[in-house]
Design an enzyme around this catalytic site. Structure first.
Site, PDB file in Angstrom:
ATOM      1  N   CYS A 122       0.699  -1.287   0.162  1.00  0.00           N
ATOM      2  CA  CYS A 122       0.061  -0.031  -0.254  1.00  0.00           C
ATOM      3  C   CYS A 122       1.048   1.259  -0.090  1.00  0.00           C
ATOM      4  CB  CYS A 122      -1.053  -0.015   1.326  1.00  0.00           C
ATOM      5  SG  CYS A 122      -2.071  -1.492   1.469  1.00  0.00           S
ATOM      6  N   HIS A 264      -3.666   6.487   3.034  1.00  0.00           N
ATOM      7  CA  HIS A 264      -3.880   5.319   2.701  1.00  0.00           C
ATOM      8  C   HIS A 264      -5.406   4.851   3.073  1.00  0.00           C
ATOM      9  CE1 HIS A 264      -4.040   1.383   1.374  1.00  0.00           C
ATOM     10  NE2 HIS A 264      -3.817   0.637   2.550  1.00  0.00           N
ATOM     11  N   ASN A 294     -10.407  -0.982   0.174  1.00  0.00           N
ATOM     12  CA  ASN A 294      -8.696  -0.653   0.073  1.00  0.00           C
ATOM     13  C   ASN A 294      -8.130  -1.280  -1.077  1.00  0.00           C
ATOM     14  OD1 ASN A 294      -6.097  -0.776   0.709  1.00  0.00           O
ATOM     15  ND2 ASN A 294      -6.242  -1.902   2.561  1.00  0.00           N
TER      16      ASN A 294
HETATM   17  O1  UT7 Z   1      -3.658  -1.950   3.666  1.00  0.00           O
HETATM   18  C1  UT7 Z   1      -3.362  -2.347   4.850  1.00  0.00           C
HETATM   19  C2  UT7 Z   1      -4.293  -3.614   5.033  1.00  0.00           C
HETATM   20  N1  UT7 Z   1      -5.085  -3.790   6.274  1.00  0.00           N
HETATM   21  C3  UT7 Z   1      -5.581  -3.101   7.335  1.00  0.00           C
HETATM   22  O2  UT7 Z   1      -5.113  -1.816   7.313  1.00  0.00           O
HETATM   23  C4  UT7 Z   1      -6.372  -3.664   7.908  1.00  0.00           C
HETATM   24  C5  UT7 Z   1      -6.347  -3.085   9.511  1.00  0.00           C
HETATM   25  N2  UT7 Z   1      -7.471  -3.526  10.472  1.00  0.00           N
HETATM   26  C6  UT7 Z   1      -8.678  -3.268  10.480  1.00  0.00           C
HETATM   27  O3  UT7 Z   1      -9.118  -2.903   9.369  1.00  0.00           O
HETATM   28  C7  UT7 Z   1      -9.746  -4.287  11.409  1.00  0.00           C
HETATM   29  O4  UT7 Z   1      -8.860  -4.788  12.133  1.00  0.00           O
HETATM   30  C8  UT7 Z   1     -10.587  -4.903  10.546  1.00  0.00           C
HETATM   31  C9  UT7 Z   1     -11.657  -4.240   9.805  1.00  0.00           C
HETATM   32  C10 UT7 Z   1      -9.907  -6.054   9.941  1.00  0.00           C
HETATM   33  C11 UT7 Z   1     -11.346  -5.851  11.765  1.00  0.00           C
HETATM   34  O5  UT7 Z   1     -11.953  -4.919  12.724  1.00  0.00           O
HETATM   35  P1  UT7 Z   1     -11.924  -5.188  14.184  1.00  0.00           P
HETATM   36  O6  UT7 Z   1     -12.748  -3.916  14.626  1.00  0.00           O
HETATM   37  O7  UT7 Z   1     -10.137  -4.893  14.323  1.00  0.00           O
HETATM   38  O8  UT7 Z   1     -12.411  -6.315  14.539  1.00  0.00           O
HETATM   39  P2  UT7 Z   1     -11.600  -7.659  15.390  1.00  0.00           P
HETATM   40  O9  UT7 Z   1     -10.930  -8.314  14.483  1.00  0.00           O
HETATM   41  O10 UT7 Z   1     -11.154  -7.215  16.533  1.00  0.00           O
HETATM   42  O11 UT7 Z   1     -12.938  -8.601  15.737  1.00  0.00           O
HETATM   43  C12 UT7 Z   1     -13.955  -8.169  16.371  1.00  0.00           C
HETATM   44  C13 UT7 Z   1     -15.084  -9.156  16.309  1.00  0.00           C
HETATM   45  C14 UT7 Z   1     -14.781 -10.617  16.418  1.00  0.00           C
HETATM   46  O12 UT7 Z   1     -15.592 -11.492  17.044  1.00  0.00           O
HETATM   47  P3  UT7 Z   1     -15.630 -11.641  18.325  1.00  0.00           P
HETATM   48  O13 UT7 Z   1     -14.264 -12.667  18.685  1.00  0.00           O
HETATM   49  O14 UT7 Z   1     -15.545 -10.390  19.278  1.00  0.00           O
HETATM   50  O15 UT7 Z   1     -16.809 -12.477  18.710  1.00  0.00           O
HETATM   51  C15 UT7 Z   1     -14.564 -10.693  14.827  1.00  0.00           C
HETATM   52  O16 UT7 Z   1     -14.724 -12.147  14.513  1.00  0.00           O
HETATM   53  O17 UT7 Z   1     -15.662  -8.823  15.212  1.00  0.00           O
HETATM   54  C16 UT7 Z   1     -15.738 -10.172  14.295  1.00  0.00           C
HETATM   55  N3  UT7 Z   1     -15.655 -10.111  12.866  1.00  0.00           N
HETATM   56  C17 UT7 Z   1     -16.712  -9.815  12.087  1.00  0.00           C
HETATM   57  N4  UT7 Z   1     -18.221  -9.967  12.442  1.00  0.00           N
HETATM   58  C18 UT7 Z   1     -18.989  -9.731  11.318  1.00  0.00           C
HETATM   59  C19 UT7 Z   1     -14.534  -9.868  12.171  1.00  0.00           C
HETATM   60  N5  UT7 Z   1     -14.837  -9.723  10.689  1.00  0.00           N
HETATM   61  C20 UT7 Z   1     -15.955  -9.870  10.784  1.00  0.00           C
HETATM   62  C21 UT7 Z   1     -17.090  -9.469   9.651  1.00  0.00           C
HETATM   63  N6  UT7 Z   1     -18.443  -9.566  10.065  1.00  0.00           N
HETATM   64  N7  UT7 Z   1     -16.700  -9.401   8.586  1.00  0.00           N
END
Ligand code: UT7
Length: 337
Positions: A122, A264, A294
């Site tokens: 990125c 980004h 993204n």
């Molecule tokens: O170019 C660089 C590329 N990547 C990035 O910059 C990614 C940076 N990170 C992020 O954008 C975020 O961490 C995500 C969008 C990927 C995830 O969001 P988050 O707020 O960090 O969620 P999390 O991974 O901490 O998950 C919270 C909850 C989890 O459930 P439990 O364990 O609390 O029951 C996940 O399993 O949300 C759940 N979850 C979802 N639920 C519904 C994760 N993905 C999803 C989904 N739909 N798609």
């Protein structure tokens, strides 16, 4: 140094097909993976993204790059034969060999250019512009073309709801040319840094020369992206903030003097957290994450192109670019348009 460098043309292109949150929620549900439109929009700021149609030659990475490049050349008033250097920033190139830059060179007819790909994920567009800037400053390059283009849809594992929701395909391009070293419109400074120790936060395990794809690895999705989202989120907020502060300090410029902050587009919550830490008001932030998700190396050049074409970015304005990506890679750049 005899010259400075400035961007004289921009262009962008996206595949036709809009992939809404609703459609990916349905796609995941068929695989037994639960998600919701609300969760995706609220946690990422993404409403839809574009994915290239499988097998459609017009939507290959280099085909999108071609359209973006042609638009950028037109804006700069340059012809393909004027280009003497192409840097193509991508982590999802058409082929392993040759480089996607070579495919683009052939398609656009830039036969006087030497060309190469760079993979800085990125941060690739900033790395690319910073690279050609050095050749321009020494007088070796007169007309450079930098592309940031991706077909990330091929890296998505639809069983991994934490990553497949984020990424889209698209291409942005910029023509970079020399200007007098004291010209007001120029790239003022840039800062790049990488940290290979953090490779695991976003990587594709298989398909490279270390892990040749076997049917078992293919079935285990080892050719797809794996990400530690929450950890990457924290590093991103910390580093984007640090790079922005350092870039401004180095140039003795305050946040108030900035016209546009171009981050980004990884997650709206990352963008908002960085803006809050820096004190950048919402109206100075360029966004297209809601429409395109993204697109990795394409986020910054597509944002630039949109805002140049609709007149938001105007001559004399101060722009700060700031990115992070897989590697990890980091980069920031301050320019006066
Ligand atoms: O170019 C660089 C590329 N990547 C990035 O910059 C990614 C940076 N990170 C992020 O954008 C975020 O961490 C995500 C969008 C990927 C995830 O969001 P988050 O707020 O960090 O969620 P999390 O991974 O901490 O998950 C919270 C909850 C989890 O459930 P439990 O364990 O609390 O029951 C996940 O399993 O949300 C759940 N979850 C979802 N639920 C519904 C994760 N993905 C999803 C989904 N739909 N798609």
């Amino acid at each position: 140094m005899n010259f400075a460098a400035r961007i004289t043309g921009t262009g962008s292109a996206f595949p036709k097909k809009r992939i809404t949150n609703n459609s990916i929620v349905k796609k995941m549900a068929k695989l037994g993976v639960e998600s919701s439109e609300k969760w995706i929009f609220e946690r990422t700021g993404i409403a839809e993204r574009r994915h290239s149609e499988i097998g459609n030659k017009a939507e290959y990475n280099s085909s999108l790059g071609l359209i973006a490049a042609q638009k950028a050349l037109e804006m700069a008033g340059k012809k393909p034969e004027d280009i003497d250097q192409i840097v193509y920033a991508t982590c999802t190139g058409d082929t392993i060999l040759p480089s996607t830059a070579c495919w683009l060179q052939k398609k656009i007819g830039a036969l006087n250019a030497w060309v190469m790909d760079i993979n800085a994920a990125c941060s690739g567009f900033i790395y690319g512009v910073a690279t050609v800037e050095q050749f321009i400053k020494t007088g070796q390059t007169k007309t450079a073309l930098v592309i940031g283009a991706e077909k990330l849809s091929v890296l998505l594992n639809w069983e991994d709801r934490g990553s497949c929701i984020l990424f889209g395909d698209g291409a942005g391009a910029a023509v970079v040319e020399p200007v007098a070293f004291d010209s007001p419109s120029q790239i003022l400074s840039s800062h790049m840094l990488s940290d290979g120790n953090l490779w695991e936060l976003l990587h594709v395990p298989g398909g490279g020369s270390n892990l040749e794809l076997t049917p078992e690895r293919f079935a285990g999705h080892e050719h797809k992206a794996k990400m530690n989202g929450p950890e990457l989120f924290k590093v991103a907020v910390r580093t984007l903030t640090r790079f922005a502060k350092e870039e401004l300090k180095k140039n003795n410029i305050t946040v108030d003097e900035l016209d546009w902050f171009i981050l980004h587009q990884a997650n709206i919550r990352i963008i908002n957290a960085v803006a809050k830490r820096l004190g950048v008001p919402q109206e100075k932030i360029l966004l297209n994450i809601e429409r395109y998700g993204n697109t990795s190396s394409a986020t910054i050049p597509t944002l630039l192109d949109e805002a140049v074409r609709d007149g938001r970015i105007r001559k004399g304005q101060l722009l700060l670019l700031d990115a992070f990506g897989a590697g990890l890679t980091f980069g920031s750049m301050l320019l006066r348009w």
